[in-house]
Design a protein around this motif. Structure first.
Motif, mmCIF file in Angstrom:
data_model
loop_
_atom_site.group_PDB
_atom_site.id
_atom_site.type_symbol
_atom_site.label_atom_id
_atom_site.label_comp_id
_atom_site.label_asym_id
_atom_site.label_seq_id
_atom_site.Cartn_x
_atom_site.Cartn_y
_atom_site.Cartn_z
ATOM 1 N N PHE A 1 10.504 1.824 3.132
ATOM 2 C CA PHE A 1 10.268 1.761 1.708
ATOM 3 C C PHE A 1 9.283 0.727 1.143
ATOM 4 O O PHE A 1 8.437 1.076 0.256
ATOM 5 C CB PHE A 1 11.691 1.730 1.020
ATOM 6 C CG PHE A 1 12.132 2.988 0.632
ATOM 7 C CD1 PHE A 1 12.596 3.576 1.974
ATOM 8 C CD2 PHE A 1 13.057 3.011 -0.563
ATOM 9 C CE1 PHE A 1 13.504 4.953 1.589
ATOM 10 C CE2 PHE A 1 13.801 4.335 -0.705
ATOM 11 C CZ PHE A 1 13.784 5.052 0.381
ATOM 12 N N PHE A 2 9.235 -0.211 1.608
ATOM 13 C CA PHE A 2 8.243 -1.319 1.360
ATOM 14 C C PHE A 2 6.999 -1.188 1.874
ATOM 15 O O PHE A 2 6.040 -1.067 0.917
ATOM 16 C CB PHE A 2 8.664 -2.783 2.043
ATOM 17 C CG PHE A 2 7.827 -3.806 1.829
ATOM 18 C CD1 PHE A 2 7.985 -4.667 0.744
ATOM 19 C CD2 PHE A 2 6.643 -4.067 2.588
ATOM 20 C CE1 PHE A 2 7.156 -5.761 0.652
ATOM 21 C CE2 PHE A 2 5.985 -5.288 2.167
ATOM 22 C CZ PHE A 2 5.956 -5.804 1.161
ATOM 23 N N ILE A 3 6.617 -0.412 2.857
ATOM 24 C CA ILE A 3 5.214 0.047 3.204
ATOM 25 C C ILE A 3 4.744 1.014 2.197
ATOM 26 O O ILE A 3 3.564 1.005 1.928
ATOM 27 C CB ILE A 3 5.240 0.502 4.906
ATOM 28 C CG1 ILE A 3 5.550 -0.727 5.676
ATOM 29 C CG2 ILE A 3 4.014 1.008 5.010
ATOM 30 C CD1 ILE A 3 5.914 -0.515 7.036
ATOM 31 N N LEU A 4 5.654 2.152 2.093
ATOM 32 C CA LEU A 4 5.205 3.250 1.322
ATOM 33 C C LEU A 4 4.835 2.966 -0.370
ATOM 34 O O LEU A 4 3.904 3.148 -0.698
ATOM 35 C CB LEU A 4 6.337 4.366 0.965
ATOM 36 C CG LEU A 4 6.494 4.909 2.351
ATOM 37 C CD1 LEU A 4 7.669 6.115 2.381
ATOM 38 C CD2 LEU A 4 5.304 5.742 2.767
ATOM 39 N N ILE A 5 5.541 1.759 -0.810
ATOM 40 C CA ILE A 5 5.499 1.176 -2.078
ATOM 41 C C ILE A 5 3.993 0.369 -1.984
ATOM 42 O O ILE A 5 3.192 0.389 -2.798
ATOM 43 C CB ILE A 5 6.342 0.284 -2.772
ATOM 44 C CG1 ILE A 5 7.676 1.391 -2.763
ATOM 45 C CG2 ILE A 5 5.957 -0.320 -3.874
ATOM 46 C CD1 ILE A 5 8.873 0.771 -3.376
ATOM 47 N N ALA A 6 4.011 -0.680 -0.892
ATOM 48 C CA ALA A 6 2.879 -1.302 -0.743
ATOM 49 C C ALA A 6 1.396 -0.369 -0.605
ATOM 50 O O ALA A 6 0.331 -0.958 -1.181
ATOM 51 C CB ALA A 6 2.969 -2.374 0.529
#
Length: 369
Positions: free
Chosen positions: A154-159
């Motif tokens: 989730f962090f990577i997709l938002i970043a």
């Protein structure tokens, strides 16, 4: 005797409605000039927020009336829907790019920000998974690893959108839940070290982030460029003094302060209501968070407690990043102030989260008939 669901926590309900109502009033004060200048109507942003608040009210009441056990039962479905929404921003024709970030999806004038809904999905997922694993959380592979993998995805997709402010809020909230869930402090320490090592890379990987960081350290070095937002925000807070200029009488919202109705609405509150008004606002906000925490701690199962901890962490971390940014305490990241700032997705998710906590309060207050 058949158990029946109890009454919701009316104090939390009234605090939430009061906070949302206050936000709508301040949005009007902050935006009526730019709204008239850009849209031809003083009420444009206020009307939009009223519509979002109405939808948020519906979803809050709807989720409040769903038996709390169903959130744990369907946690994987909620996670998958959140994941699909996050992926959808990268689909050509569906994802919308605004202000340099591809963070929205929509058709026509209707847009939503999937990252906001991802916060909700991840909190429910982590609460369900941690409560299910219990003592296995002390084992890195069997307990902690699944939580870290999903959070990292989730962090990577938002970043990648990029929206590092929201990604940071999501990761911090997940970290607090994992700590409360019983993970070993040794494992948490290693994760924090990795996070600290990644932060410099994030800051120095783009020129605008370097500018934000340097302007945070010395905004007056570039007063009409990278330091402009922070300087105008500090001027607004300084103008407010102890008692404020009075509602509607602030100066900085007249095309000096950027995004006064959303990212910098706290600056408008500080200018018009002063130190005393800001203090009262923060105390009421903390009362809302405290009430959520009390309700969650009264739950007879760990899932309910972790849900409450997750939502309190989310609201607290996001408010800290917003207020810290506009006061120069931390670098500006461009996140909204929950319940108060203009923005449909943020308001809907915040009120839906409160609806889930109200469902938990009904579960806590149930009685036999």
């Amino acid at each position: 005797m058949k158990p029946s669901r109890g009454t919701p926590d009316f104090l939390l309900l009234f605090l939430t409605l009061g906070m949302v109502g206050f936000g709508i009033v301040m949005i009007f004060s902050a935006s009526f000039t730019i709204s008239y200048w850009n849209m031809g109507s003083r009420w444009f942003f206020t009307q939009r927020q009223l519509i979002w608040a109405g939808l948020g009210m519906f979803l809050m009441l709807f989720t409040m009336n769903i038996p709390f056990k169903y959130y744990k039962k369907h946690f994987l479905l909620i996670l998958v829907v959140s994941f699909i929404l996050l992926l959808s921003v990268f689909i050509p024709g569906l994802g919308i790019k605004l202000n340099g970030s591809r963070s929205w999806i929509g058709l026509g004038s209707f847009t939503i920000q999937p990252a906001e809904f991802a916060k909700l999905g991840l909190i429910i997922y982590l609460a369900a998974l941690i409560s299910k694993k219990q003592e296995k959380m002390k084992d890195f592979k069997k307990g902690l690893m699944p939580c870290i993998i999903v959070t990292l995805i989730f962090f990577i997709l938002i970043a990648l959108q990029p929206d590092y402010g929201t990604a940071l809020i999501l990761a911090t909230t997940a970290g607090i839940m994992i700590v409360v869930g019983g993970a070993r402090l040794k494992h948490i320490f290693y994760i924090i070290l990795i996070g600290i090592a990644v932060i410099p890379f994030i800051i120095f990987s783009a020129d605008y982030r370097i500018s934000r960081f340097t302007s945070y350290l010395e905004p007056w070095s570039d007063p009409y460029g990278s330091g402009y937002q922070l300087i105008q925000s500090l001027i607004a807070l300084g103008n407010g003094g102890i008692l404020g200029t009075g509602f509607g009488k602030g100066i900085q919202k007249f095309f000096y302060l950027p995004y006064p109705q959303s990212d910098f609405i706290f600056s408008v509150i500080g200018e018009e209501l002063g130190f005393i008004g800001v203090t009262i606002f923060i105390l009421i906000y903390l009362s809302l968070l405290w009430r959520v925490l009390i309700i969650s701690l009264r739950s007879n199962n760990s899932f309910g407690t972790l849900i409450g901890v997750g939502f309190v962490s989310l609201f607290a971390v996001q408010a800290f990043i917003n207020i810290g940014g506009v006061t120069g305490t931390i670098p500006i990241t461009g996140v909204t102030l929950p319940f108060v700032s203009a923005g449909g997705s943020s308001l809907i998710v915040s009120m839906t989260a409160i609806g889930i906590i109200l469902s938990l309060s009904r579960e806590n207050n149930k009685s036999t008939q």
